[in-house]
Every structure is written in structure tokens, then in C-alpha cells.
Design an enzyme around this catalytic site. Structure first.
Site, short mmCIF file in Angstrom:
data_model
loop_
_atom_site.label_atom_id
_atom_site.label_comp_id
_atom_site.label_asym_id
_atom_site.label_seq_id
_atom_site.Cartn_x
_atom_site.Cartn_y
_atom_site.Cartn_z
N GLU A 169 0.27 -1.19 -0.16
CA GLU A 169 -0.14 0.21 -0.05
C GLU A 169 0.64 1.21 -0.18
O GLU A 169 0.46 2.23 -1.35
CB GLU A 169 -0.93 0.26 0.42
CG GLU A 169 -2.36 -0.95 1.57
CD GLU A 169 -2.86 -0.82 2.26
OE1 GLU A 169 -2.63 -0.45 3.16
OE2 GLU A 169 -3.99 -1.89 2.88
N HIS A 203 -10.59 0.38 0.02
CA HIS A 203 -10.96 -0.39 0.30
C HIS A 203 -12.16 -0.59 0.41
O HIS A 203 -13.04 -1.38 1.70
CB HIS A 203 -10.63 0.26 2.20
CG HIS A 203 -9.25 -0.08 2.51
ND1 HIS A 203 -8.24 1.38 1.35
CD2 HIS A 203 -8.34 -0.19 3.43
CE1 HIS A 203 -6.73 0.89 2.29
NE2 HIS A 203 -7.03 0.04 3.15
#
Length: 317
Positions: A169, A203
Site C-alpha cells: 500500500e 478499501h
């Protein structure tokens, strides 16, 4: 468009936005490719399921780094020069790890106090084992810590939370996207607010997974994931701030791992009011030290003749 220091070339804004959007979509979509695209049979265990996801996340990260290298106005393909565009460098690593970690930990002062109180209570109540501050007591505590560390090695969830997720990430949403946005002419504060939007969008798939796996109502799933998205936006802004200010990938990476381990900061406990006092003191310290501990001069040998992805060069606040 702003001046880019020593680099007169930039990245067109539509290209920067399109690349960031594509990286976000690819980072999520590839996770489902083994079953949806490749038609592989369902994994036989949770461990094999996570290993598949690790491989997919690694592929998307490598692809993002390569694509970003071709879009950015990089003048040399020398490895050290190329990696520096992503904030990957060996010099000032000590500062990039210790200072941001200390700054981030100040927000968890209440959590630390609560842990100390809990440990002290355990020592006081465990009279049968005679756990105290003697040599044997400390030896037993150390052994428990070593056993806990060894248990993490074979814990696939721990690999996801503390290694794979933070590393991939940060490389995709900070090391790749932030240089693209900065070279697109966006100002640092705009990037700090814009970059977490892509981070939070990545997400959204958790909403569907939570809804299906937990067999819960859509409203409850939306509330849980909404809270998570809010947290990712806040943390994403902070991680982006660290990356833009320091120009070092280690800064947001160690903070990401630390926050994943600690969870949300504790600001209240019925056990002792010292938790709230420590939390407030930690927040005050965090605000006071935010700019001094992220000063670009602490993390870079020079701020002269920088490229468009090194926006810390002109940030003297």
C-alpha cells in the site's frame, strides 16, 4: 502550474489522475483475478487464500512501479536515481525510521499507559507464579515476548497486517501516486488531501466482503466500512504528509506498521484517569513536534536542484 525545481518537465494533470485511478482499480481488481479471470478452484485453506492475495498484491505493486517510471519525467535509468523518485534510499534511513515512529507513537500515549497499568495489575494479582521485577520474572517476560514473536512467523494474518499490506500500500498509494500528483502540478497540501481518496477507494471492496462473509445487514456493513474508510482517509493524509515532507518511504511505512499493530488510540479507560491525561499530553506533543520532526533537512543531504517529485525542496514551513 508551479515550478518543478531542477526539472522543467511535468506530468499532464489528466494523465496523473488517470494513472492514480487505474492503479487503485488494478490494486483491488487483481485480488479477485485468480477465481474470476483465471478460473482457479477455490483455495483449500485460509492460508492458501491469503498467499494468493499476497502474490496478486505483489504483482500490482511491481506493475504500478514500472508504469509510474515511464510516466514520470525521469532522466536516468540508474537504479539509485530511479528508486529515489519513490523515496526508496538508504541514506537517512535511521532518521526515516526513528523520528516518524516517535512522532506517531505520541498519539498512543494513552494506549501505552493503559498497557502499563494492565501489566502492573497482572504482576500484582499473579502471586502464585511470583511474577515480579526479579531476574526470573524478567526472564519469564522475555521468554513470553520471544514466543509471541515466533508465533507471528507462522501467522498468515500477521504477515498480511504487518508486512504485505503496509509495504504494497505504501509503495502504490504513496511512492507511486504522490510523485505523479506532484509532477502534475498539484501543491503539497492538495496532494496530502487528494492521495487518501484513492487509498480509501481501494478499501471499498471490504464492504462487499464484510456484507457477504458476516451475513449482516447492509446498513451495519456500511457503518462498519464507513468508519474504516474514515480512518483510512485520516491515516492516509498523515502518511502522505510524512512522505511529502521527508521524501523517504521509510517514514510512512514504519508508521503504517505501527498503527496496524496498535489499532485506534485509547483516550479513555475506567481503570485510571491517567489514560486520558496521557492521551491529551500525547496529542499536544504530536501537534508541537509535527513540523520539527518532519523537517526536510533531517532526511535529505540537500534540497537544491530537486525534481518535481521532491516537493520537500520548496517546503520550508
Amino acid at each position: 502550474m508551479e515550478s518543478h525545481g531542477g526539472d522543467t518537465d511535468g506530468v499532464p494533470v489528466p494523465v496523473a489522475i488517470a494513472a492514480c485511478t487505474a492503479m487503485t482499480f488494478f490494486y483491488v481488481a487483481i485480488l479477485y483475478s485468480p477465481t474470476v479471470v483465471l478460473r482457479l478452484p477455490p483455495p483449500s485453506s485460509y492460508k492458501s487464500f491469503m498467499i494468493r492475495r499476497f502474490i496478486c498484491a505483489a504483482i500490482s505493486t511491481v506493475v504500478s512501479l514500472i508504469v509510474c517510471a515511464f510516466i514520470l519525467p525521469i532522466k536516468s535509468w540508474e537504479v539509485s536515481y530511479l528508486l529515489s523518485a519513490y523515496g526508496i534510499r538508504l541514506h537517512h534511513t535511521w532518521e526515516g525510521v526513528v523520528l516518524p515512529l516517535f512522532l506517531t507513537s505520541s498519539m498512543y500515549a494513552g494506549s501505552f499507559v493503559l498497557k502499563i497499568v494492565s501489566l502492573w495489575s497482572t504482576w500484582a494479582e499473579d502471586s502464585d507464579d511470583q511474577i515480579n521485577l526479579s531476574f526470573d520474572g524478567l526472564k519469564r517476560i522475555l521468554q513470553k515476548f520471544v514466543n509471541w514473536m515466533l508465533s507471528l512467523v507462522d501467522n498468515i494474518s500477521a504477515w498480511r497486517i504487518y508486512i504485505v499490506a503496509p509495504l504494497t500500500e505504501e509503495l502504490v498509494f504513496r511512492a507511486c501516486m504522490i510523485p505523479l500528483l506532484l509532477c502534475g502540478g498539484f501543491k503539497p497540501y492538495t496532494v496530502i488531501l487528494l492521495s487518501p481518496v484513492f487509498f480509501s477507494l481501494a478499501h471499498l471492496n471490504h464492504l462487499l466482503e464484510f456484507y457477504m462473509q458476516q451475513d449482516s445487514g447492509f446498513l451495519r456493513a456500511a457503518m462498519v466500512v464507513g468508519f474504516q474508510l474514515g480512518y483510512t482517509v485520516i491515516f492516509g493524509s498523515y502518511a502522505s504528509f510524512l512522505f511529502v515532507r521527508t521524501g523517504h518511504i521509510a517514514a510512512p511505512l514504519v508508521s503504517h506498521v505501527f498503527c496496524n499493530y496498535m489499532g485506534l488510540p485509547v483516550f479513555f479507560s475506567h481503570k485510571t484517569g491517567m489514560v486520558s491525561v496521557a492521551f491529551v499530553a500525547g496529542v499536544v506533543s504530536f501537534v508541537y513536534l509535527l513540523f520539527p520532526l518532519t523537517s526536510p533537512d533531517l532526511y535529505n543531504n540537500t534540497t537544491d536542484d530537486c525534481k518535481c517529485w521532491h516537493r520537500y525542496c520548496g517546503w520550508t514551513n
